[in-house]
Design a protein around this motif. Sequence first.
Motif, short mmCIF file in Angstrom:
data_model
loop_
_atom_site.label_atom_id
_atom_site.label_comp_id
_atom_site.label_asym_id
_atom_site.label_seq_id
_atom_site.Cartn_x
_atom_site.Cartn_y
_atom_site.Cartn_z
N LEU A 135 2.20 9.40 -6.60
CA LEU A 135 2.66 10.82 -6.76
C LEU A 135 3.25 11.55 -7.79
O LEU A 135 3.24 12.54 -7.85
N ALA A 136 3.83 10.70 -8.25
CA ALA A 136 4.69 10.79 -9.72
C ALA A 136 4.77 9.92 -10.61
O ALA A 136 5.02 8.53 -10.06
N ALA A 137 4.60 9.82 -11.79
CA ALA A 137 4.94 9.02 -12.84
C ALA A 137 6.35 8.93 -13.06
O ALA A 137 7.23 9.72 -13.38
N PRO A 138 6.99 7.34 -13.19
CA PRO A 138 8.25 7.22 -13.47
C PRO A 138 8.78 7.97 -14.76
O PRO A 138 7.78 7.87 -15.57
N PRO A 139 9.89 8.33 -15.08
CA PRO A 139 11.03 8.42 -13.97
C PRO A 139 11.01 9.57 -12.92
O PRO A 139 11.85 9.90 -11.83
N ALA A 140 9.95 10.46 -13.09
CA ALA A 140 9.97 11.44 -12.27
C ALA A 140 9.77 11.17 -10.68
O ALA A 140 9.20 9.92 -10.17
N ALA A 170 0.84 -1.13 -0.10
CA ALA A 170 0.13 0.09 0.04
C ALA A 170 0.82 1.14 0.06
O ALA A 170 0.72 2.17 -0.66
N LEU A 171 2.05 1.37 0.79
CA LEU A 171 2.51 2.45 0.75
C LEU A 171 3.47 2.57 -0.40
O LEU A 171 3.54 3.86 -1.01
N HIS A 172 3.95 1.64 -0.87
CA HIS A 172 4.73 1.81 -2.26
C HIS A 172 3.80 2.09 -3.40
O HIS A 172 3.98 3.06 -4.18
N GLY A 173 2.41 1.73 -3.54
CA GLY A 173 1.49 2.16 -4.24
C GLY A 173 1.28 3.95 -4.06
O GLY A 173 1.04 4.41 -5.21
N TYR A 174 1.04 4.28 -2.81
CA TYR A 174 0.85 5.62 -2.67
C TYR A 174 1.93 6.48 -3.33
O TYR A 174 1.82 7.44 -3.86
N TRP A 175 3.42 6.02 -3.05
CA TRP A 175 4.61 6.82 -3.37
C TRP A 175 4.49 6.68 -4.91
O TRP A 175 4.77 7.93 -5.45
N ARG A 176 4.10 5.82 -5.45
CA ARG A 176 4.20 5.47 -7.16
C ARG A 176 2.89 6.58 -7.60
O ARG A 176 3.07 7.00 -8.53
#
Length: 190
Positions: A63-68, A55-61
């Motif tokens: 917030l910004a699309a890779p590679p940002a 869940a935390l990793h999904g939240y972080w992801r």
Amino acid sequence: MGPRQIRGIVRRCDAARQRTSPSAERERALTNRYDTGDAPFFEEIAAPHAADAVALHGYWRSLAAPPALPWRRQIEMDRLAEIGCLDSVFILEPIEGGVDWRYRLLGTRIVQIYGGEVTNIPLRNHMTPDEAETAIRLSNHVRRTREPLFLKARFVSGEHSVPVETMSLPILGRDEDDVWLFGGTFFTPR
């Protein structure tokens, strides 16, 4: 940094631990530590496994699309509480370009398990020398590569031994060149 490099870092740190006689202030750190028997402190894993970690990793992801990378100011405490991770998160800030690191935010569950509040205290001032060096090297690796790092270990304190999953996720601190770490440490019942 691959598992072989991490094992090498940990072997050097283990050798340093054997040469170092801990001070009284570090006595607690020696009784509360990560241990995987004869294996390194941490084992790198490809992705988070525990539900809270996913869940935390999904939240972080989100917030910004890779590679940002997301900005520190984008992290919302209310949202972390909604997904059930607020008590297990941390934000680490580099000191002097990564010579050391300090927690700017440390979840209450982490403080409870470790037995003390260490926010704003450099890692070298509250960890054993080998633990600090390992944490600093791993943190600098994430800072340099701007890629997440997922780890598992076993936390040992007195008669308790608990599996742990932790992650370090790069975020932007004050400007685009100032990479901090956002992450979580999850003490899993498995």
